[in-house]
Design an enzyme around this catalytic site. Structure first.
Site, PDB file in Angstrom:
ATOM      1  N   CYS A 138       0.831  -1.216   0.000  1.00  0.00           N
ATOM      2  CA  CYS A 138       0.000   0.000   0.000  1.00  0.00           C
ATOM      3  C   CYS A 138       0.859   1.258   0.000  1.00  0.00           C
ATOM      4  O   CYS A 138       0.615   2.201  -0.768  1.00  0.00           O
ATOM      5  CB  CYS A 138      -0.934  -0.020   1.202  1.00  0.00           C
ATOM      6  SG  CYS A 138      -0.129  -0.471   2.749  1.00  0.00           S
ATOM      7  N   HIS A 217      -2.109   5.718   6.157  1.00  0.00           N
ATOM      8  CA  HIS A 217      -0.730   6.142   6.372  1.00  0.00           C
ATOM      9  C   HIS A 217      -0.626   7.582   5.860  1.00  0.00           C
ATOM     10  O   HIS A 217      -1.346   7.963   4.927  1.00  0.00           O
ATOM     11  CB  HIS A 217       0.257   5.322   5.537  1.00  0.00           C
ATOM     12  CG  HIS A 217       0.132   3.838   5.645  1.00  0.00           C
ATOM     13  ND1 HIS A 217       0.363   3.147   6.804  1.00  0.00           N
ATOM     14  CD2 HIS A 217      -0.167   2.890   4.712  1.00  0.00           C
ATOM     15  CE1 HIS A 217       0.227   1.845   6.580  1.00  0.00           C
ATOM     16  NE2 HIS A 217      -0.104   1.663   5.324  1.00  0.00           N
TER      17      HIS A 217
HETATM   18  P1  NAD Z   1      -5.361 -10.528   6.657  1.00  0.00           P
HETATM   19  O1  NAD Z   1      -4.754 -11.109   7.857  1.00  0.00           O
HETATM   20  O2  NAD Z   1      -6.434  -9.510   6.802  1.00  0.00           O
HETATM   21  O3  NAD Z   1      -5.963 -11.680   5.751  1.00  0.00           O
HETATM   22  C1  NAD Z   1      -5.280 -12.866   5.491  1.00  0.00           C
HETATM   23  C2  NAD Z   1      -6.298 -13.999   5.384  1.00  0.00           C
HETATM   24  O4  NAD Z   1      -5.599 -15.191   5.044  1.00  0.00           O
HETATM   25  C3  NAD Z   1      -7.050 -14.273   6.670  1.00  0.00           C
HETATM   26  O5  NAD Z   1      -8.409 -14.473   6.360  1.00  0.00           O
HETATM   27  C4  NAD Z   1      -6.395 -15.558   7.209  1.00  0.00           C
HETATM   28  O6  NAD Z   1      -7.289 -16.344   7.956  1.00  0.00           O
HETATM   29  C5  NAD Z   1      -6.032 -16.248   5.918  1.00  0.00           C
HETATM   30  N1  NAD Z   1      -4.932 -17.224   6.042  1.00  0.00           N
HETATM   31  C6  NAD Z   1      -4.021 -17.331   7.033  1.00  0.00           C
HETATM   32  N2  NAD Z   1      -3.168 -18.338   6.750  1.00  0.00           N
HETATM   33  C7  NAD Z   1      -3.550 -18.861   5.568  1.00  0.00           C
HETATM   34  C8  NAD Z   1      -3.086 -19.916   4.759  1.00  0.00           C
HETATM   35  N3  NAD Z   1      -2.023 -20.636   5.123  1.00  0.00           N
HETATM   36  N4  NAD Z   1      -3.746 -20.182   3.604  1.00  0.00           N
HETATM   37  C9  NAD Z   1      -4.830 -19.465   3.241  1.00  0.00           C
HETATM   38  N5  NAD Z   1      -5.309 -18.434   3.941  1.00  0.00           N
HETATM   39  C10 NAD Z   1      -4.680 -18.139   5.108  1.00  0.00           C
HETATM   40  O7  NAD Z   1      -4.160  -9.970   5.768  1.00  0.00           O
HETATM   41  P2  NAD Z   1      -4.205  -8.768   4.758  1.00  0.00           P
HETATM   42  O8  NAD Z   1      -4.029  -7.501   5.502  1.00  0.00           O
HETATM   43  O9  NAD Z   1      -5.360  -8.917   3.822  1.00  0.00           O
HETATM   44  O10 NAD Z   1      -2.833  -8.989   3.985  1.00  0.00           O
HETATM   45  C11 NAD Z   1      -2.713  -9.900   2.920  1.00  0.00           C
HETATM   46  C12 NAD Z   1      -1.517  -9.496   2.067  1.00  0.00           C
HETATM   47  O11 NAD Z   1      -1.748  -8.173   1.570  1.00  0.00           O
HETATM   48  C13 NAD Z   1      -0.179  -9.417   2.821  1.00  0.00           C
HETATM   49  O12 NAD Z   1       0.850  -9.739   1.912  1.00  0.00           O
HETATM   50  C14 NAD Z   1      -0.071  -7.952   3.189  1.00  0.00           C
HETATM   51  O13 NAD Z   1       1.242  -7.534   3.406  1.00  0.00           O
HETATM   52  C15 NAD Z   1      -0.673  -7.313   1.946  1.00  0.00           C
HETATM   53  N6  NAD Z   1      -1.217  -5.965   2.139  1.00  0.00           N
HETATM   54  C16 NAD Z   1      -1.909  -5.650   3.262  1.00  0.00           C
HETATM   55  C17 NAD Z   1      -2.398  -4.356   3.401  1.00  0.00           C
HETATM   56  C18 NAD Z   1      -3.129  -3.943   4.647  1.00  0.00           C
HETATM   57  O14 NAD Z   1      -3.046  -2.785   4.994  1.00  0.00           O
HETATM   58  N7  NAD Z   1      -3.839  -4.804   5.325  1.00  0.00           N
HETATM   59  C19 NAD Z   1      -2.218  -3.423   2.396  1.00  0.00           C
HETATM   60  C20 NAD Z   1      -1.560  -3.801   1.220  1.00  0.00           C
HETATM   61  C21 NAD Z   1      -1.055  -5.092   1.103  1.00  0.00           C
END
Ligand code: NAD
Length: 338
Positions: A138, A217
């Site tokens: 992000c 942010h």
């Molecule tokens: P999150 O924790 O909200 O969601 C992750 C999901 O994956 C959850 O539902 C969890 O239960 C599930 N999960 C956990 N282990 C798993 C597995 N082994 N197999 C399948 N599913 C599994 O995370 P998020 O914030 O959506 O982040 C996901 C990705 O996006 C990460 O790489 C993060 O760095 C990136 N990201 C996050 C944001 C943010 O601000 N949240 C912004 C941009 C990018």
């Protein structure tokens, strides 16, 4: 129709799933969820087909029907958006290779997982027909959104940025700090090199601080341009990019709270702000430009993920056509004030 699956239905995965459902050239085949929680129940109520890499009986016990295993999902998609927690996604690569599907990872994974990091404006063409892609984080997406037009129009000698990062997403209660400001121990932070995975030509240094807030942010960005530019010329360069939204202190936008409130006024799904928000109090001293921008961390990478899928699987669509299709579906740029 491009058949898309989502692995990991959290903050990012649930939003990408909704955005994919809005595309006329894409079909959301289903999402893979580990636990049968309230989010799984809500997905089901929306008619989304659920698959699991976890224990199927957890879902059946709770009366949440499951379409199959995670591998069943992989067998039925052209591309998977891997939205599992940071560092987990890379472990799935061999499965994606086994099932012959393409994959888009998120910014929590290293660049090397895909070998190609993506931003819609900056390098769409190099992502055409790619097997694997990574949409940058992000913060990195937000930096590239404003730096790319500056680089294209004026050239950049060097960019420096201070990133004030939200400590946790709104649904997270285990992360912090809740009563402190925490500087990143790495100076410079990893965000500059991450920008360079998409724009290797840019010289950039970043530092980061975590702050006790859950939405947005805030970045202070200072850019030494190759040539002098007026405020009007800078605004004109940014104006062509609908994923930049300009805001004014004179309109009462004093901070991130008003930007998130504005997104809610727009009636967006989940009150999401997909655009990078930039204040118009730019300062230009000779060829050094300074500005503040803010990024809704839960939302800004969603349009880039949709474009990434199109770049990989619809090579006849141009970058600008894809951006336009995505932006129209998500109401990006509608009601912009510039
Ligand atoms: P999150 O924790 O909200 O969601 C992750 C999901 O994956 C959850 O539902 C969890 O239960 C599930 N999960 C956990 N282990 C798993 C597995 N082994 N197999 C399948 N599913 C599994 O995370 P998020 O914030 O959506 O982040 C996901 C990705 O996006 C990460 O790489 C993060 O760095 C990136 N990201 C996050 C944001 C943010 O601000 N949240 C912004 C941009 C990018």
């Amino acid at each position: 129709m491009i058949k898309v699956g989502i692995n990991g239905y959290g903050v990012i995965g649930s939003r990408i799933a909704d955005a994919i459902s809005l595309q006329k050239d894409m079909e959301l085949v289903g999402v893979s969820k580990v636990h049968a929680d309230y989010v799984a129940r809500h997905a089901k109520s929306k008619g989304i087909k659920l698959y699991t890499a976890g224990d199927k009986s957890e879902f059946t016990k709770k009366g949440i029907p499951i379409g199959g295993t995670f591998e069943d999902l992989l067998a039925n998609v052209d591309v998977i958006a891997d939205c599992t927690p940071e560092g987990t996604g890379a472990k799935n690569k061999s499965l994606y290779e086994k099932y012959g599907c393409k994959a888009v990872w998120q910014g929590g994974e290293e660049h090397e997982v895909a070998g190609l990091s993506f931003n819609s404006y900056a390098n769409y063409d190099s992502a055409r027909r790619a097997r694997f892609l990574r949409v940058v984080s992000c913060n990195t997406t937000a930096l590239i959104r404003t730096l790319y037009p500056l680089q294209s129009s004026f050239g950049i000698k060097e960019a420096r940025a201070v990133l004030i990062r939200r400590a946790a997403d709104p649904s997270e209660t285990k992360k912090g700090p809740i009563n402190a400001l925490e500087p990143d121990e790495n100076i410079p932070s990893h965000h500059g090199p991450d920008v360079q995975t998409v724009m290797p030509e840019i010289k950039i240094r970043t530092v980061a601080v975590k702050a006790p807030t859950t939405l947005m942010h805030l970045h202070y960005v200072e850019v030494e341009l190759d040539k002098e530019a007026s405020k009007e010329e800078i605004l004109r360069a940014w104006e062509k990019h609908r994923r930049i939204a300009m805001f004014s202190f004179s309109d009462g936008v004093r901070g991130t709270a008003q930007i998130m409130d504005y997104a809610r006024h727009m009636g967006r799904s989940r009150g999401d702000m997909y655009e990078t928000a930039v204040w118009d109090n730019l300062s230009i001293n000779d060829s050094t430009l300074s500005y503040f921008q803010a990024v809704h961390q839960e939302a800004d990478v969603i349009p880039e993920n949709v474009d990434a899928v199109r770049a990989m699987l619809s090579p006849e669509t141009s970058a600008l056509d894809s951006i336009s299709l995505t932006d129209t579906s998500l109401h990006i740029g509608i009601g912009r004030t510039t």
